[in-house]
Design an enzyme around this catalytic site. Structure first.
Site, mmCIF file in Angstrom:
data_model
loop_
_atom_site.group_PDB
_atom_site.id
_atom_site.type_symbol
_atom_site.label_atom_id
_atom_site.label_comp_id
_atom_site.label_asym_id
_atom_site.label_seq_id
_atom_site.Cartn_x
_atom_site.Cartn_y
_atom_site.Cartn_z
ATOM 1 N N LYS A 196 -52.620 124.725 25.603
ATOM 2 C CA LYS A 196 -52.487 124.671 27.056
ATOM 3 C C LYS A 196 -53.884 124.780 27.658
ATOM 4 C CE LYS A 196 -50.449 126.908 31.039
ATOM 5 N NZ LYS A 196 -49.525 127.907 31.530
ATOM 6 N N LYS A 248 -50.181 120.651 26.772
ATOM 7 C CA LYS A 248 -50.027 120.653 28.230
ATOM 8 C C LYS A 248 -51.382 120.740 28.912
ATOM 9 C CE LYS A 248 -48.161 123.651 31.802
ATOM 10 N NZ LYS A 248 -47.488 124.887 32.070
ATOM 11 N N TYR A 313 -40.645 116.885 35.826
ATOM 12 C CA TYR A 313 -39.934 117.077 37.089
ATOM 13 C C TYR A 313 -39.069 115.858 37.418
ATOM 14 C CZ TYR A 313 -43.196 120.916 37.351
ATOM 15 O OH TYR A 313 -43.896 122.050 37.057
HETATM 16 C C1 PBG Z 1 -48.203 129.510 33.692
HETATM 17 C C2 PBG Z 1 -47.748 128.127 33.951
HETATM 18 C C3 PBG Z 1 -48.492 127.075 34.502
HETATM 19 C C4 PBG Z 1 -47.637 125.979 34.614
HETATM 20 C C5 PBG Z 1 -46.437 126.352 34.059
HETATM 21 N N1 PBG Z 1 -46.515 127.692 33.649
HETATM 22 C C6 PBG Z 1 -49.885 126.869 34.830
HETATM 23 C C7 PBG Z 1 -50.804 127.831 35.371
HETATM 24 O O1 PBG Z 1 -50.646 128.296 36.506
HETATM 25 O O2 PBG Z 1 -51.773 128.085 34.679
HETATM 26 C C8 PBG Z 1 -48.036 124.688 35.242
HETATM 27 C C9 PBG Z 1 -46.987 123.664 35.326
HETATM 28 C C10 PBG Z 1 -47.275 122.573 36.253
HETATM 29 O O3 PBG Z 1 -48.381 122.454 36.821
HETATM 30 O O4 PBG Z 1 -46.361 121.764 36.447
HETATM 31 N N2 PBG Z 1 -47.182 130.364 33.295
#
Ligand code: PBG
Length: 327
Positions: A196, A248, A313
């Protein structure tokens, strides 16, 4: 000139193209992220993300029903609490917004949808970080793991089939696996956000969860320039018991996704994040591209790069498009 090979022969009709198409998307491979906001009385649209809302208890249930109807694989639930503190205590509340939402989804969907719960503290902390802080304001890894370990139990008890470890703390998969097993819940799966990245594309999401974050997550999320590091993260997560590994964001990291999917023998997932969605929606809204074609093309690219599972989404809409045979 004598042409023996003529690739165009295979493109000469729609049915022929469909016959030899190398990738296709099954609705069951799609996971829909859903936001539910404690105390909300009317659904609130999320800026930049048409069709995405902070849901009320009721509109959330309706969204779960739509997911069921269209036959997508799962939902990933994010809860936005009314109150926050430095430790993210609400994350451990069995009557809190996330636990309640998981219970409601499970009650409606049973095992017909995979109910994934986000296992992270950022929605619940007053400082917006994914873990707890030490005296100097640094995110403390091992103290955070203790809370994740408790949160895993709470989410399992609430009815989650799967937990999404998204906090990027070292050792989080191992700790969560151990914790679940210790209460006899070896059945609960772990979707490990293995690679991530510290990405600019999370912007709209942070609005959606009313993130309190000041600064950035660069000391725990991955540096965008790296791919070897992703392979290391993935290796560690698989060795600690990850059932699925995630890359991600998706679109800006298709190379990482491809490399990961080639390297592991567990399923690979990827998450088309909020900013990636917003980018395409904005271009479509100003008439620069055909929206539905762009969505399916992008989903196809993520699939082609190696994702068995796609968090998006657009999940409900895409499943409906696939049924209409637009792909
Ligand atoms: C953190 C989290 C994030 C997303 C999902 N879970 C990112 C973050 O704030 O670092 C991002 C998902 C998105 O942008 O669609 N728990």
């Amino acid at each position: 000139m004598e042409l023996i090979e003529r690739p165009r022969r295979l493109r000469s009709s729609a049915i022929l193209r469909a016959m030899v198409r190398e990738t296709s998307i099954a609705p069951a491979s799609l996971i829909l992220p859903v936001f539910i906001r404690e105390g909300l009385t009317t659904p609130k649209p999320v800026a930049g993300m048409p069709g995405v809302f902070q849901h009320t208890k009721d509109s959330y249930k309706a969204e779960i029903d739509r997911a069921l109807d269209v036959g997508i694989g799962g939902v990933m639930v994010f809860g936005i609490p009314e109150k926050r503190d430095p430790f993210g205590s609400e994350a451990l509340n069995l009557e809190g917004v996330l636990s309640t939402a998981i219970r409601d989804a499970r009650a409606r969907a049973g095992d017909e949808l995979v109910i994934v719960a986000d296992l992270c503290l950022d929605e619940f902390t007053s400082h917006g970080h994914c873990g707890v802080l030490d005296q100097n304001g640094n995110v403390e890894n091992d103290a955070t793991l203790k809370i994740y370990s408790e949160m895993a139990k709470v989410l399992a008890q609430s009815g989650a089939h799967m937990v999404g470890t998204s906090g990027m703390m070292d050792g989080q998969v191992g700790v969560v696996r151990q914790s679940l097993d210790s209460i006899g819940r070896s059945d609960v799966l772990i979707l490990a956000y293995a690679a991530k990245f510290a990405s600019a594309f999370y912007g709209p999401f942070r609005d959606a969860v009313e993130s309190q974050l000041q600064g950035n997550r660069n000391t725990y999320q991955q540096d965008p320039g790296n791919i070897k590091e992703s392979m290391r993260e993935v290796r560690l997560d698989v060795s600690q018991g990850a059932d699925i590994v995630m890359v991600k964001p998706a679109l800006a990291y298709l190379d990482v996704l491809y490399a990961v999917s080639q390297a592991v023998d567990v399923p690979t997932a990827s998450y088309i994040v909020s900013g990636e969605m917003a980018m395409i929606e904005a271009a479509a809204a100003q008439g620069s591209l055909e929206r539905e074609r762009a969505i399916l093309e992008v989903l196809g690219s993520v699939k082609r790069a190696g994702a068995s599972v796609i968090c998006t989404y657009w999940a409900i809409e895409a499943a409906a498009m696939l049924k209409r045979n637009l792909a």
